[in-house]
Scaffold this active site. Structure first.
Site, short mmCIF file in Angstrom:
data_model
loop_
_atom_site.label_atom_id
_atom_site.label_comp_id
_atom_site.label_asym_id
_atom_site.label_seq_id
_atom_site.Cartn_x
_atom_site.Cartn_y
_atom_site.Cartn_z
N CYS A 15 -16.59 0.74 -5.53
CA CYS A 15 -15.56 -0.43 -5.90
C CYS A 15 -15.85 -1.33 -4.75
CB CYS A 15 -14.36 0.10 -5.91
SG CYS A 15 -13.53 1.06 -4.53
N ARG A 28 -6.06 -2.79 -5.92
CA ARG A 28 -5.31 -2.98 -4.42
C ARG A 28 -4.15 -3.23 -4.51
NH1 ARG A 28 -10.86 -5.70 -4.07
NH2 ARG A 28 -12.01 -4.74 -2.27
N HIS A 56 -9.66 -11.17 2.47
CA HIS A 56 -8.76 -11.43 1.32
C HIS A 56 -8.93 -12.75 0.67
CE1 HIS A 56 -7.21 -7.72 2.22
NE2 HIS A 56 -7.46 -7.51 0.88
N ARG A 96 -5.30 2.27 -6.26
CA ARG A 96 -5.26 2.86 -4.90
C ARG A 96 -4.12 2.61 -4.03
NH1 ARG A 96 -9.62 -0.21 -1.08
NH2 ARG A 96 -7.68 -2.03 -1.00
N ASN A 132 -17.82 -1.93 1.16
CA ASN A 132 -17.30 -3.09 1.98
C ASN A 132 -16.92 -2.38 3.72
OD1 ASN A 132 -17.43 -4.34 -0.17
ND2 ASN A 132 -15.05 -4.50 -0.32
N ASP A 133 -16.14 -1.37 3.71
CA ASP A 133 -15.93 -0.88 4.87
C ASP A 133 -16.80 0.14 5.22
OD1 ASP A 133 -13.51 -1.67 6.15
OD2 ASP A 133 -12.51 -0.75 4.19
N GLU A 191 -15.33 5.49 2.40
CA GLU A 191 -15.94 4.24 2.91
C GLU A 191 -15.82 4.35 4.49
OE1 GLU A 191 -12.78 1.41 2.25
OE2 GLU A 191 -11.15 2.93 2.22
N ARG A 224 -16.99 -7.32 10.08
CA ARG A 224 -17.29 -7.89 8.64
C ARG A 224 -16.97 -9.36 8.70
NH1 ARG A 224 -13.92 -5.84 3.35
NH2 ARG A 224 -12.73 -4.07 4.35
C1 PEP Z 1 -14.36 -1.35 0.43
O1 PEP Z 1 -14.10 -0.89 1.64
O2 PEP Z 1 -15.40 -1.34 -0.14
C2 PEP Z 1 -13.15 -1.59 -0.58
C3 PEP Z 1 -13.40 -1.62 -1.84
O3 PEP Z 1 -11.88 -1.62 0.20
P1 PEP Z 1 -11.39 -3.09 0.83
O4 PEP Z 1 -12.35 -4.07 0.41
O5 PEP Z 1 -9.93 -3.18 0.06
O6 PEP Z 1 -11.07 -2.68 2.12
MG MG Z 2 -11.81 -0.52 2.03
#
Ligand code: PEP
Ligand code: MG
Length: 537
Positions: free
Chosen positions: A498, A293, A186, A329, A450-451, A427, A461
């Site tokens: 996303c 988010r 974040h 979301r 990302n996940d 994800e 990560r």
């Molecule tokens: C992701 O996991 O790609 C995603 C967009 O969600 P976040 O980064 O909020 O976990």
């Molecule tokens: Mg995610």
């Protein structure tokens, strides 16, 4: 040179300002006499009240009255004669003011933690804040005031919480360096939203970089140069001007369609965390919101936002986007997103734990209050609901049942609402493996790289030691993306992305070739993403 993860683009050249954790250890403070201790206590209380009042006033103008109410609540608690008299009595029994504050606050923390009443339990974090502030004032242990650092500062901290980041004055801060976090943590998301270069996961940064030292942070490749020589400063100044020039050139893509050379139309959407981000989204001409988010609405406060507050936020965004698509979301907490008042139990493996949709399905009241707010806001725009961290068909069905229940409740109460499509994030490897089945159950997919990258590559990560494996361009991740797009297409549903990879210029040509419809990126990356799409065959 130190090395970290380049998490927000740009080059920051400036003077290091270390934001250290402040110790509230009072073991060396000596007792004088009761009267002197009591007047030290009273002075600290007065300082707390006047500083908190000033902060509440400034929050009222910069953020809103709801945020300032939290601080006014702190003042009310400390003004309560019972709390103060308990501290004074404690001093009379022969202890220093610090010990009195510590003991009495801990007593309240224990009492509040043990009640069944949710609202009372939520006050625990208020008492912790009060205790911390009073101890720091008594000890004269003031930290750096982030909001008033000098021009050309490079801020260095173990981590930046959202509340620390919100105090940053963009004009004076050239870069942010932290010891933890990655591209998708974040602090990184907030840094990008503010357009401040950031390098994260720099091991022992707060010790290795000296306060006041000259430093260069490369937000692209994660390099940190300490005490740069003239040549290096000139080199980076040049890079920075080229980067700014390139950003200027990208303005040519403002308001343009995202269309490939062969005429295939794509859409570039934006990721946001709060209604305030919309300005940046519109400035950069996003064609919609691909990821709101909503957990950011739940952060940095002491209790969950009400249905009304959420309705306000979602309808503001829907109206501002003027009928363009807004994908909201549902709450994605857990993992690296802790919200203390929700009392998520500490887990050995939070990323594999009680997160996101799992938490929401087990807390239907919380989930339903959010869904109702979204359905009500849908009257004012083009809203879609998106469910995070799906791993099983059953989760989708249960969530959809709850959404139907919300509609019935709203109908029975005579409240205005609109139907919304329901989609899911892909994800997890599990969701990819059953994406052909899930596609028959939902209206759209959005790939959360990302996940997904972390789960497929089995890598944390935010862990600096293994972060080199965290790479969306690895074949297993690419195959998962291709499979998901193929299954969405075969079942006639829209598919977007996303995760941060949606803006990766090396990946975009493949995404276009596989048929991805929508690319949702942080507002600062909209134009680059559009340019890359427009250059695709
Ligand atoms: C992701 O996991 O790609 C995603 C967009 O969600 P976040 O980064 O909020 O976990
Ligand atoms: Mg995610």
């Amino acid at each position: 040179m130190l090395k970290g993860i380049g998490a927000s683009q740009g080059y920051g050249i400036g003077k290091a300002v270390i934001i250290s954790d402040i110790s509230t250890d009072y073991s060396n403070v000596k007792y004088t006499d009761a009267e002197a201790e009591k007047s030290r206590l009273q002075a600290a209380v007065n300082t707390f009240i006047s500083e908190t009042n000033a902060l509440a006033e400034s929050l009222k103008t910069n953020a809103g009255s709801k945020e300032s109410e939290i601080l006014e609540g702190h003042i009310a608690m400390l003004r309560d004669p019972f709390m103060l008299s308990q501290m004074q009595e404690s001093i009379d029994s022969g202890v220093i003011a610090e010990k009195a504050v510590d003991t009495v606050c801990n007593m309240f923390i224990d009492i509040f933690s043990a009640t069944d009443d949710e609202l009372t339990r939520q006050r625990v974090s208020d008492i912790r804040d009060i205790k911390d502030s009073l101890l720091k004032t008594l000890l004269g242990a003031d930290g750096v005031d982030i909001s008033s650092v000098e021009e050309n500062s490079v801020l260095i901290a173990k981590d930046f919480t959202p509340s620390m980041t919100s105090k940053i004055n963009k004009k004076n801060v050239n870069a942010i360096i932290t010891e933890v976090g990655g591209v998708t943590s974040h602090s990184a998301i907030l840094a990008r939203a503010m357009g401040i270069p950031a390098v994260l996961s720099v091991i022992d940064a707060t010790e290795k970089i000296k306060d006041g030292a000259a430093v260069i942070a490369d937000g692209f490749n994660g390099d940190i140069i300490l005490n740069p020589n003239e040549e290096q400063i000139a080199e980076y100044n040049k890079k920075q001007s080229e980067y700014i020039a390139e950003k200027e050139n990208l303005k040519a893509y403002m308001g343009k369609e995202s269309i490939t050379q062969s005429g295939i139309k794509k859409a570039v959407y934006a990721n946001i965390g709060k209604p305030e981000d919309i300005q940046n989204v519109i400035q950069n001409s996003a064609e919609g919101i691909g990821l709101f988010r909503t957990e950011f609405l739940f952060m940095d406060r002491n209790s969950e936002p009400t249905e009304e507050e959420q309705f306000e936020a979602y309808s503001t965004v829907a109206k501002a986007m003027n009928n363009k698509e807004v994908i909201i979301r549902t709450l994605d907490i857990g993992g690296d997103k802790d919200i203390p008042y929700l009392k998520i139990e500490k887990e050995e493996n939070p990323f594999l734990g009680h997160r996101a949709i799992r938490y929401c399905l087990d807390n239907p009241l919380l989930f339903k209050s959010q869904i109702k707010a979204i359905l009500r806001a849908a009257v004012y725009g083009n809203i879609k609901i998106m469910l995070p961290l799906i791993t099983a068909l059953d989760e989708v069905r249960k969530a959809k049942e709850l959404i139907e229940e919300c509609k019935t409740d709203l109908k029975n109460a005579g409240t205005n609402y609109a139907d919304t499509p329901v989609g899911i994030m892909i994800e997890t490897p599990a969701a990819v493996m059953i994406s052909d089945i899930l596609a028959k159950e939902v209206d759209f997919f959005s790939i959360g790289t990302n996940d997904l990258t972390g789960y497929i590559m089995a890598v944390d990560r935010g862990n600096a030691k293994v972060c080199s494996l965290y790479d969306t361009l690895q074949t297993p991740v690419l195959r998962a993306i291709e499979t998901t797009i193929k299954n969405a297409k075969a079942n006639g549903i829209a598919v977007g992305m996303c995760g941060e990879a949606a803006t990766d210029t090396a990946l975009i040509p493949s995404l276009v070739k596989w048929g991805l419809d929508e690319f949702s990126v942080s507002p600062g990356n909209i134009l680059l993403t559009r340019k890359t799409i427009c250059n695709c065959p």
